[in-house]
Design an enzyme around this catalytic site. Structure first.
Site, short mmCIF file in Angstrom:
data_model
loop_
_atom_site.label_atom_id
_atom_site.label_comp_id
_atom_site.label_asym_id
_atom_site.label_seq_id
_atom_site.Cartn_x
_atom_site.Cartn_y
_atom_site.Cartn_z
N TYR A 134 0.87 -1.19 0.00
CA TYR A 134 0.00 0.00 0.00
C TYR A 134 0.90 1.23 0.00
O TYR A 134 1.48 1.60 1.01
CB TYR A 134 -0.89 -0.04 1.24
N LYS A 162 -1.02 -1.18 -4.30
CA LYS A 162 -2.15 -0.24 -4.30
C LYS A 162 -1.49 1.13 -4.37
O LYS A 162 -0.83 1.57 -3.43
CB LYS A 162 -2.96 -0.38 -3.03
O1 NGF Z 1 -8.73 8.14 1.82
C1 NGF Z 1 -7.69 8.13 1.20
C2 NGF Z 1 -6.51 8.79 1.78
N1 NGF Z 1 -7.55 7.54 0.01
C3 NGF Z 1 -8.60 6.74 -0.58
C4 NGF Z 1 -8.07 5.39 -0.85
O2 NGF Z 1 -6.92 5.43 -1.64
C5 NGF Z 1 -7.74 4.83 0.52
C6 NGF Z 1 -9.22 7.35 -1.79
O3 NGF Z 1 -10.32 6.57 -2.13
C7 NGF Z 1 -7.96 3.49 0.68
O4 NGF Z 1 -8.14 2.78 -0.25
C8 NGF Z 1 -7.88 3.01 2.06
O5 NGF Z 1 -6.80 2.69 2.53
O6 NGF Z 1 -8.91 2.94 2.72
C9 NGF Z 1 -9.66 8.79 -1.48
O7 NGF Z 1 -10.44 8.80 -0.31
C10 NGF Z 1 -10.47 9.38 -2.61
O8 NGF Z 1 -9.76 9.25 -3.80
C11 NGF Z 1 -10.78 10.85 -2.32
O9 NGF Z 1 -9.61 11.60 -2.31
O10 NGF Z 1 -5.95 9.70 0.92
#
Ligand code: NGF
Length: 289
Positions: A134, A162
């Site tokens: 990640y 990821k």
């Molecule tokens: O929330 C974040 C932090 N990133 C998410 C995602 O990459 C995180 C993204 O969906 C994720 O998958 C996790 O670990 O739960 C964003 O929220 C979205 O693109 C809005 O910016 O940056």
């Protein structure tokens, strides 16, 4: 076509306790209503880094109980405490049967690459599984080069990344150089360019409320229909911008609560929502869901 994987939100009550029945509901909502292909459990969206080990295990267990084998489950086990990461990896793989684990790069201390590589190799050493790295440099401060990804991928148990970053040059270089490794994109507002590079899947928080449009973006790209894809991404980004302006996790939770899945509160020290945030979220549901 690329898989759509929801980064699962986790509901907490005002005192920070897990709301178990609501967790069951949001898992079912993602499977039956959002029709996603998988769930990424215990990520940033799951507010995981504020939780104790027992709560993390409870969440992994409940999600598996509800989802069974209907969708792919990826457990984010990464922790600054490597022994906790190993314990969680053994638990989700050996006791719950998760098909993949994932781990954030260790953060806060300025670990060098050798330390980070040892961390990953140590997590997978005693468990038969696939691990997805990640990578989220904006939150961890850890940036890997193409060659460093190569060093991690040299371990056969490390099967993908990821990639939550906006560097599409690096994304493309990794895609071309490691065609047999899995590439998941992490920024929902950049789904279209990521899909154009050729991802295996997208993992995102906003799929909890915007899975249909995200799926349509992937379908449009698959059909080389970039006019439609651009229109859908623009609509999606109008929504994401409003969600971000109103507070990401609070707004996603409030939108789902408005849809009948009570998602409670964010976990302190994140703020609890205000009346105005509720109003904005209700309007977003009306306008976009
Ligand atoms: O929330 C974040 C932090 N990133 C998410 C995602 O990459 C995180 C993204 O969906 C994720 O998958 C996790 O670990 O739960 C964003 O929220 C979205 O693109 C809005 O910016 O940056």
């Amino acid at each position: 076509m690329a898989n759509l994987i929801t980064a699962l939100l986790v509901p907490f009550d005002k005192s920070g306790q897990l709301m178990e029945e609501s967790l069951r509901k949001i898992v079912e909502y993602n499977i039956s209503e959002n029709n996603v292909d998988g769930l990424y459990v215990g990520g940033s969206t799951g507010e995981n880094f504020m939780l104790d080990t027992a709560t993390k295990k409870n969440i992994f267990r409940i999600v598996k109980e509800v989802a069974e084998d209907r969708v792919e489950l990826i457990a984010q086990v990464g922790s600054l405490n490597i022994y906790e990461a190993k314990e969680l990896a053994a638990y989700v793989v050996n006791e719950l049967g998760y098909s993949k684990i994932s781990s954030v790069t260790p953060f806060y201390y300025k670990f060098d690459f050798e330390e980070i590589k040892n961390y990953y190799f140590e997590i997978v050493k005693d468990v038969e599984t696939e691990l997805i790295v990640y990578s989220i440099p904006a939150l961890t401060g850890v940036n890997f080069s193409e060659d460093q990804f190569g060093e991690l991928f040299a371990n056969p148990k490390i099967t993908g990344v990821k990639y939550t970053a906006g560097d599409f040059y690096l994304m493309e270089r990794l895609r071309s150089r490691f065609p047999n490794k899995l590439m998941y994109s992490g920024f929902d507002e950049m789904l279209l360019p990521a899909a154009a590079v050729g991802i295996d899947g997208a993992i995102g928080s906003t799929f909890n409320v915007n899975a249909k449009r995200a799926r349509q973006i992937l379908e449009a790209v698959e059909q080389n229909d970039f006019v439609t894809a651009r229109k859908l991404q623009a609509e999606t980004n109008d929504l994401i911008q409003k969600i971000l302006d109103n507070g990401l996790y609070n707004t996603l939770k409030l939108m789902l609560t408005e849809k009948g899945v009570d998602m409670g509160y964010c976990h302190l020290p994140m703020k609890h929502y205000t009346d105005n945030q509720v109003k904005v979220a209700q309007k977003l549901v009306k306008d976009y869901m």
